[in-house]
Scaffold this motif. Structure first.
Motif, PDB file in Angstrom:
ATOM      1  N   LEU A  35      -3.031  10.181   0.831  1.00  0.00           N
ATOM      2  CA  LEU A  35      -3.919   9.405   1.701  1.00  0.00           C
ATOM      3  C   LEU A  35      -3.590   7.918   1.659  1.00  0.00           C
ATOM      4  N   ILE A  36      -3.283   7.390   0.470  1.00  0.00           N
ATOM      5  CA  ILE A  36      -2.949   5.965   0.364  1.00  0.00           C
ATOM      6  C   ILE A  36      -1.648   5.678   1.103  1.00  0.00           C
ATOM      7  N   THR A  37      -0.675   6.559   0.996  1.00  0.00           N
ATOM      8  CA  THR A  37       0.578   6.374   1.745  1.00  0.00           C
ATOM      9  C   THR A  37       0.315   6.423   3.249  1.00  0.00           C
ATOM     10  N   LEU A  38      -0.511   7.355   3.675  1.00  0.00           N
ATOM     11  CA  LEU A  38      -0.866   7.471   5.100  1.00  0.00           C
ATOM     12  C   LEU A  38      -1.610   6.233   5.585  1.00  0.00           C
ATOM     13  N   ILE A  39      -2.499   5.693   4.756  1.00  0.00           N
ATOM     14  CA  ILE A  39      -3.239   4.477   5.129  1.00  0.00           C
ATOM     15  C   ILE A  39      -2.270   3.310   5.301  1.00  0.00           C
ATOM     16  N   GLY A  40      -1.276   3.209   4.411  1.00  0.00           N
ATOM     17  CA  GLY A  40      -0.283   2.141   4.544  1.00  0.00           C
ATOM     18  C   GLY A  40       0.495   2.244   5.838  1.00  0.00           C
ATOM     19  N   ILE A  41       0.850   3.458   6.226  1.00  0.00           N
ATOM     20  CA  ILE A  41       1.572   3.651   7.491  1.00  0.00           C
ATOM     21  C   ILE A  41       0.660   3.343   8.678  1.00  0.00           C
ATOM     22  N   MET A  42      -0.611   3.751   8.581  1.00  0.00           N
ATOM     23  CA  MET A  42      -1.557   3.476   9.666  1.00  0.00           C
ATOM     24  C   MET A  42      -1.800   1.982   9.832  1.00  0.00           C
ATOM     25  N   ALA A  43      -1.761   1.228   8.734  1.00  0.00           N
ATOM     26  CA  ALA A  43      -1.978  -0.223   8.821  1.00  0.00           C
ATOM     27  C   ALA A  43      -0.877  -0.898   9.625  1.00  0.00           C
ATOM     28  N   LEU A  44       0.307  -0.308   9.648  1.00  0.00           N
ATOM     29  CA  LEU A  44       1.393  -0.875  10.454  1.00  0.00           C
ATOM     30  C   LEU A  44       1.155  -0.664  11.951  1.00  0.00           C
ATOM     31  N   PHE A  45       0.568   0.469  12.314  1.00  0.00           N
ATOM     32  CA  PHE A  45       0.406   0.803  13.719  1.00  0.00           C
ATOM     33  C   PHE A  45      -0.948   0.407  14.301  1.00  0.00           C
ATOM     34  N   PHE A  46      -1.952   0.218  13.460  1.00  0.00           N
ATOM     35  CA  PHE A  46      -3.291  -0.167  13.924  1.00  0.00           C
ATOM     36  C   PHE A  46      -3.739  -1.432  13.205  1.00  0.00           C
ATOM     37  N   THR A  96       0.831  -1.208   0.000  1.00  0.00           N
ATOM     38  CA  THR A  96       0.000   0.000   0.000  1.00  0.00           C
ATOM     39  C   THR A  96       0.863   1.255   0.000  1.00  0.00           C
ATOM     40  N   ILE A  97       1.942   1.258   0.779  1.00  0.00           N
ATOM     41  CA  ILE A  97       2.836   2.427   0.808  1.00  0.00           C
ATOM     42  C   ILE A  97       3.509   2.610  -0.552  1.00  0.00           C
ATOM     43  N   ILE A  98       3.941   1.525  -1.166  1.00  0.00           N
ATOM     44  CA  ILE A  98       4.553   1.615  -2.502  1.00  0.00           C
ATOM     45  C   ILE A  98       3.540   2.152  -3.508  1.00  0.00           C
ATOM     46  N   SER A  99       2.301   1.697  -3.403  1.00  0.00           N
ATOM     47  CA  SER A  99       1.245   2.183  -4.292  1.00  0.00           C
ATOM     48  C   SER A  99       1.031   3.682  -4.120  1.00  0.00           C
ATOM     49  N   GLY A 100       0.982   4.136  -2.871  1.00  0.00           N
ATOM     50  CA  GLY A 100       0.794   5.568  -2.622  1.00  0.00           C
ATOM     51  C   GLY A 100       1.932   6.411  -3.175  1.00  0.00           C
ATOM     52  N   LEU A 101       3.151   5.902  -3.052  1.00  0.00           N
ATOM     53  CA  LEU A 101       4.299   6.652  -3.578  1.00  0.00           C
ATOM     54  C   LEU A 101       4.285   6.686  -5.105  1.00  0.00           C
ATOM     55  N   MET A 102       3.836   5.584  -5.730  1.00  0.00           N
ATOM     56  CA  MET A 102       3.722   5.574  -7.197  1.00  0.00           C
ATOM     57  C   MET A 102       2.674   6.571  -7.667  1.00  0.00           C
ATOM     58  N   ILE A 103       1.563   6.624  -6.938  1.00  0.00           N
ATOM     59  CA  ILE A 103       0.493   7.560  -7.312  1.00  0.00           C
ATOM     60  C   ILE A 103       0.938   8.995  -7.062  1.00  0.00           C
ATOM     61  N   LEU A 104       1.730   9.224  -6.021  1.00  0.00           N
ATOM     62  CA  LEU A 104       2.229  10.575  -5.740  1.00  0.00           C
ATOM     63  C   LEU A 104       3.242  11.044  -6.781  1.00  0.00           C
ATOM     64  N   TRP A 105       3.953  10.133  -7.380  1.00  0.00           N
ATOM     65  CA  TRP A 105       5.044  10.496  -8.280  1.00  0.00           C
ATOM     66  C   TRP A 105       4.537  11.261  -9.513  1.00  0.00           C
ATOM     67  N   VAL A 106       3.428  10.844 -10.075  1.00  0.00           N
ATOM     68  CA  VAL A 106       2.915  11.479 -11.296  1.00  0.00           C
ATOM     69  C   VAL A 106       2.484  12.928 -11.053  1.00  0.00           C
ATOM     70  N   PRO A 107       1.602  13.209 -10.076  1.00  0.00           N
ATOM     71  CA  PRO A 107       1.216  14.616  -9.900  1.00  0.00           C
ATOM     72  C   PRO A 107       2.344  15.506  -9.397  1.00  0.00           C
ATOM     73  N   LEU A 108       3.292  14.934  -8.647  1.00  0.00           N
ATOM     74  CA  LEU A 108       4.422  15.759  -8.214  1.00  0.00           C
ATOM     75  C   LEU A 108       5.238  16.226  -9.417  1.00  0.00           C
ATOM     76  N   ASN A 109       5.451  15.358 -10.367  1.00  0.00           N
ATOM     77  CA  ASN A 109       6.182  15.763 -11.565  1.00  0.00           C
ATOM     78  C   ASN A 109       5.388  16.739 -12.404  1.00  0.00           C
ATOM     79  N   LEU A 110       4.076  16.524 -12.524  1.00  0.00           N
ATOM     80  CA  LEU A 110       3.249  17.455 -13.284  1.00  0.00           C
ATOM     81  C   LEU A 110       3.184  18.811 -12.594  1.00  0.00           C
ATOM     82  N   TYR A 111       3.004  18.798 -11.283  1.00  0.00           N
ATOM     83  CA  TYR A 111       2.835  20.033 -10.542  1.00  0.00           C
ATOM     84  C   TYR A 111       4.118  20.857 -10.533  1.00  0.00           C
TER      85      TYR A 111
END
Length: 126
Positions: free
Chosen positions: A47-58, A13-28
């Motif tokens: 949000l997806i990256t945050l959810i992945g981190i939350m899954a580790l702690f909760f 999930t964290i890898i997925s969030g980082l992949m999704i973040l990569w495209v708009p960061l480059n565009l922006y």
């Protein structure tokens, strides 16, 4: 109850969030256009990256976090092209792993760790 985190689901999930973040960061960063649709991609990827981190702690809320991961990764196609669709696929896989993960009760985990002889003895004596 043994509360081990859903490590593989959270990592994918964290890898997925980082992949999704990569495209708009480059565009922006290249266009500097305020109010563009890339902001939605930043929001979903973050949000997806945050959810992945939350899954580790909760680990108790892994099922609900998995549902949110699948939902947001499918919606990320709108603002971030889903991380060139790889982020969406990884998000669906990670979310599915989070949904399928369950907390193992301590008694059941002791039986799984014990040898078959010990389990047979406990059944016959108990």
């Amino acid at each position: 109850m043994e509360k081990k985190p859903a490590i593989w689901g959270a990592a994918i999930t964290i890898i997925s969030g980082l992949m999704i973040l990569w495209v708009p960061l480059n565009l922006y960063l290249s266009t500097f256009l305020p109010g563009s649709i890339a902001v939605i991609g930043l929001l979903f990827g973050g949000l997806i990256t945050l959810i992945g981190i939350m899954a580790l702690f909760f680990p108790g809320s892994a099922k609900m976090l998995g549902i949110f991961t699948i939902f947001l990764s499918i919606l990320s196609v709108i603002g971030a092209l889903g991380g060139f669709l790889f982020g969406t696929i990884f998000g669906i896989i990670g979310g599915s792993l989070l949904i399928a993960w369950r907390i193992v009760p301590a008694v059941e985990s002791v039986k799984e760790k014990a040898s078959p002889r010990m389990v047979d003895k406990t059944v016959h004596t108990g």
